[in-house]
Design a protein around this motif. Sequence first.
Motif, PDB file in Angstrom:
ATOM      1  N   ILE A 174      56.317  29.780  45.138  1.00  0.00           N
ATOM      2  CA  ILE A 174      57.106  30.337  44.038  1.00  0.00           C
ATOM      3  C   ILE A 174      58.229  29.379  43.657  1.00  0.00           C
ATOM      4  O   ILE A 174      58.509  29.140  42.481  1.00  0.00           O
ATOM      5  N   ARG A 179      53.204  31.161  40.019  1.00  0.00           N
ATOM      6  CA  ARG A 179      53.213  32.626  39.970  1.00  0.00           C
ATOM      7  C   ARG A 179      51.792  33.174  40.147  1.00  0.00           C
ATOM      8  O   ARG A 179      51.602  34.328  40.453  1.00  0.00           O
ATOM      9  N   ILE A 208      56.515  39.544  41.144  1.00  0.00           N
ATOM     10  CA  ILE A 208      55.223  39.056  40.671  1.00  0.00           C
ATOM     11  C   ILE A 208      54.167  40.112  40.966  1.00  0.00           C
ATOM     12  O   ILE A 208      54.008  40.527  42.115  1.00  0.00           O
TER      13      ILE A 208
END
Lengths: 334, 334
Positions: A174, A179, A208
Amino acid sequence: MVSMKEIARSCGVSVATVSKALSDKPDISKPTRDRIRKVAEEMGYMLNASARALKTNRTYNIGVLFVDRMSAGLAHEYFSEILESFKKAAEESGYDITFINNRFAGQDSTYLMHCKYRNFDGVVIVSADFMDPQVLELVDSDIPRVSIDYSYNNCSSVISDNTKGLRDLVKYAISKGHRKIAFIHGERTDVTKKRVMGYYSTLRENGISVNENYVIEAKYHDIDLSYEKAKELLALEDRPTCIIFPDDYSRIGALSRMGEEKNPLPDDISVIGYDGIKMAKFVGLTTYEQDAVSLGRIACRRLVDAIENPTGICEHSVVAGKLIEGKTVKEVRQ
Amino acid sequence: MVSMKEIARSCGVSVATVSKALSDKPDISKPTRDRIRKVAEEMGYMLNASARALKTNRTYNIGVLFVDRMSAGLAHEYFSEILESFKKAAEESGYDITFINNRFAGQDSTYLMHCKYRNFDGVVIVSADFMDPQVLELVDSDIPRVSIDYSYNNCSSVISDNTKGLRDLVKYAISKGHRKIAFIHGERTDVTKKRVMGYYSTLRENGISVNENYVIEAKYHDIDLSYEKAKELLALEDRPTCIIFPDDYSRIGALSRMGEEKNPLPDDISVIGYDGIKMAKFVGLTTYEQDAVSLGRIACRRLVDAIENPTGICEHSVVAGKLIEGKTVKEVRQ
DNA sequence: AAACATTACGTAATCGTTTACGTAAATCAT
DNA sequence: ATGATTTACGTAAACGATTACGTAATGTTT
């Protein structure tokens, strides 16, 4: 084989005196002790483990249950490192290690029976089918014991922090802007569950949403399967930018194979392994290194402690690993 | 621990009768034998290895000298397979295996002393510094023993056919049209010498003069070094068309690394490994598979034979491997 | 029926240590 | 000098099995 009896005769003392002299008991004078030790040395004397064990009920031998589960066996670098480390620690503490098996005199028997036969001072369960009734029988016995990478409630354990492993890896991905992070995980063992938990929780904490197509079950150490699953991921319409493999071995194997087939991984795909095997470091793979050396050492310390200062209480340790930043995770624009 | 004494009491017979009943001696009637066996079973009785060993001078335990030479250790798939195979064969013959080390009670000692202490029925030397005085002392002892991949003149041995290995590989490369065949070999051990011999003799027999620049010393299992040497070869003015690596591990590692660095191996270069590790097969690497399973099994058979039917004569076996045709050696126009 | 062989078990020594306890000599206290 | 203590060693039992040998009870032979 020269025994204490012969040393006793040669020194003109009793066997008891020899025994006490050699084991540094206080009630032997220094001159006699030295004389006995010298003669013992000259005659090439060595203590007899069987006789000693018979009398003292201590073998200074630890049984190792190491079953070639998933045919990785000793060749699995992670386990072999644990074993080496355990062995080294055991030797330093004065213990030898012997493999446990479920045969006796070439006939079928059980693990527990084998341990009784050999009179192990303690037992370590390193790699086994943790649900095998025979293993459970051993775990439920009164032999000092410790398990590695699996927690029973009546047996001390040392386990690698698998949740942290995946959390660290996902966080790292990340941080590099990814993502769309896929996770090809191993078969549904306890270890895998912990890793999957770490995967989900970290994504969630970072806002996410998980694409369920990105979470795929494969197997540990199965290059073919990882290779197939990786290709499936790459074939997705909305394909991930980063793939976490079950382990370094399958990752390196799968990508090597793509390379040999002249269909290498696209440049914009990042990959991550797990374990921290030597080859991973050599090739610059980003991975999570499990601290196998500590696992083995701590397991041994726990076991020796349980043998020498029995309390009956079992303790569970979790050993953290660390992320190895290789060159296989690229920065991605948000 | 329940002993024969308790069974004897419970059955109203003598300890001797119990012993004879359990070991199927002929002078016990069937009824009593069955009764004794039943009670023993119920009481969870198991023979005590130490007591038996003390009386019979047989431990049914084999010592394994496996030293983590060149830090490959158990993780080296070749050795771990030998060990697994040996272990399996030993268990089938009723023997357990224990690692030999040179400590006693946590203090420095010698391999031989350790073996005396544990009273091993036999010893196998798998991976060690074969010239270490302590190893030689063990080899010169009167303990039944067998060495793997090294031949002493006073000790049975089982060795992999390294000369044939290189002969087969070179012949194969030649059959594919290669005449510029390089060999990055391992450190100068006995094994390496055999391989180098095979390399030279095969080229000579095929009327190919050796370019000394093509024969380079590296190390086994050293990815970095193999990588460097391979690059040196590629930088030669008259560069080879085919490179034989010390082993599959270093070959896969070196090429993986080139891949990660986006400087992959040129398309017109063929590569060959050695060992036949699983990953090599997965990625389609042409290699020579050493028959580790046979090596372990044969070594065990030799040893058990030496233990159970001592003759004193030592025999040397050579185990052939086989070429694995992968996809990494390309056809070359003459 | 006497002599002998067989069957089925027990006796006791033994393997090489360890260790609780016994004991003789030396040292100490009074 | 007597008794108490300490020192340094020996005695003997024990750990759990194995096995040569002894022996009592049967069965067999002539």
